[in-house]
Design a protein around this motif. Structure first.
Motif: not given
Length: 268
Positions: A10, A13, A51, A223, A225, A241, A254-255, A258
């Motif tokens: 990621p 976050d 991150v 995204w 956590s 993740i 996903r990229r 994130m």
């Protein structure tokens, strides 16, 4: 350092918390941590997972005691934050918070049995100021009640970020009115959804996230956590993740979730 490949770590976050043991708790809080999770501890966790940017989410146990978050942002240009505010907060205070790195207001309505009247003068004025500052409303509310506030929030013109996948309806799931309202709001272009908190939400979390991606795409997904996982501290950062990799198997998507989407929303 995590074993996650560099290209799949990621970049941002979008939902973490920091707090000190000395901070006062609101009466009857949803959670009452007996430990602290400092800005320095958070930075260590982020560094360990590659991150580079984060967004500190205001946390309901401390209400509008935003002091520690604001002070932590002042020396960290790659951090942003949200605050909990009384709707009567004046413009000058909010403008100073902008300079400190605040980008939004969290509405922790999930703790309320009766939702506030967003058509009241205080809330209409509050939402107007949020929109004028180009902040966003960070809504934390259970899925079945989301349709009760979405019309007013959309009419106000604010950017809207829905917490924890809209907290799926545990009975009706993706067939609920809350899910349908969330999907419609995303299609309108000023609503984002955090793919976060799945460890709290049960099997409906993955189903709801996949169906949202299928229906409206990933351009308005971010995204998070939810570190340090208050109330469920056994959760591991890496597991959040891994959960996204399971829900969104396409690495390019996903990229975007994130990184790119969050940078545009919180840091542009």
């Amino acid at each position: 350092m995590t074993d996650t490949p560099a290209g799949d770590r990621p970049l941002v976050d979008t939902h973490v918390h920091i707090f000190r043991k000395t901070m006062p708790l609101v009466p009857d809080p949803r959670h009452a941590p007996t430990y602290e999770f400092t800005a320095e501890q958070l930075q260590g966790v982020l560094d360990a997972h590659g991150v580079q940017f984060c967004v500190i989410a205001a946390a309901s146990p401390w209400g509008d005691c935003n002091d520690y978050v604001i002070r932590s942002l002042r020396t960290r240009p790659r951090w942003r934050g949200t605050v909990i505010l009384d709707p009567s907060t004046d413009l000058y205070t909010m403008e100073q918070m902008t300079r400190d790195g605040i980008v939004g207001v969290r509405l922790p309505f999930i703790s309320m049995k009766t939702l506030p009247d967003l058509d009241s003068w205080d809330y209409r004025k509050f939402l107007y100021r949020i929109a004028e500052l180009d902040w966003h409303v960070h809504l934390h509310l259970d899925g079945p009640r989301i349709p009760q506030v979405l019309p007013q929030l959309e009419r106000s013109g604010v950017k809207l970020v829905l917490d924890h996948i809209g907290r799926p309806d545990p009975v009706q799931g993706i067939h609920s009115e809350g899910f349908k309202a969330m999907a419609r709001a995303m299609e309108n272009g000023r609503t984002w959804v955090k793919l976060s908190g799945a460890y709290r939400l049960g099997p409906q979390a993955a189903e709801q996230a996949r169906e949202l991606c299928r229906q409206v795409g990933t351009d308005h997904m971010v995204w998070a956590s939810d570190c340090p996982f208050v109330g469920d501290e056994a959760t591991k950062y890496q597991s959040t993740i891994d959960w996204l990799a399971n829900v969104v198997p396409d690495a390019a998507e996903r990229r975007k979730i994130m990184g790119e989407n969050a940078l545009r929303l919180y840091f542009s």
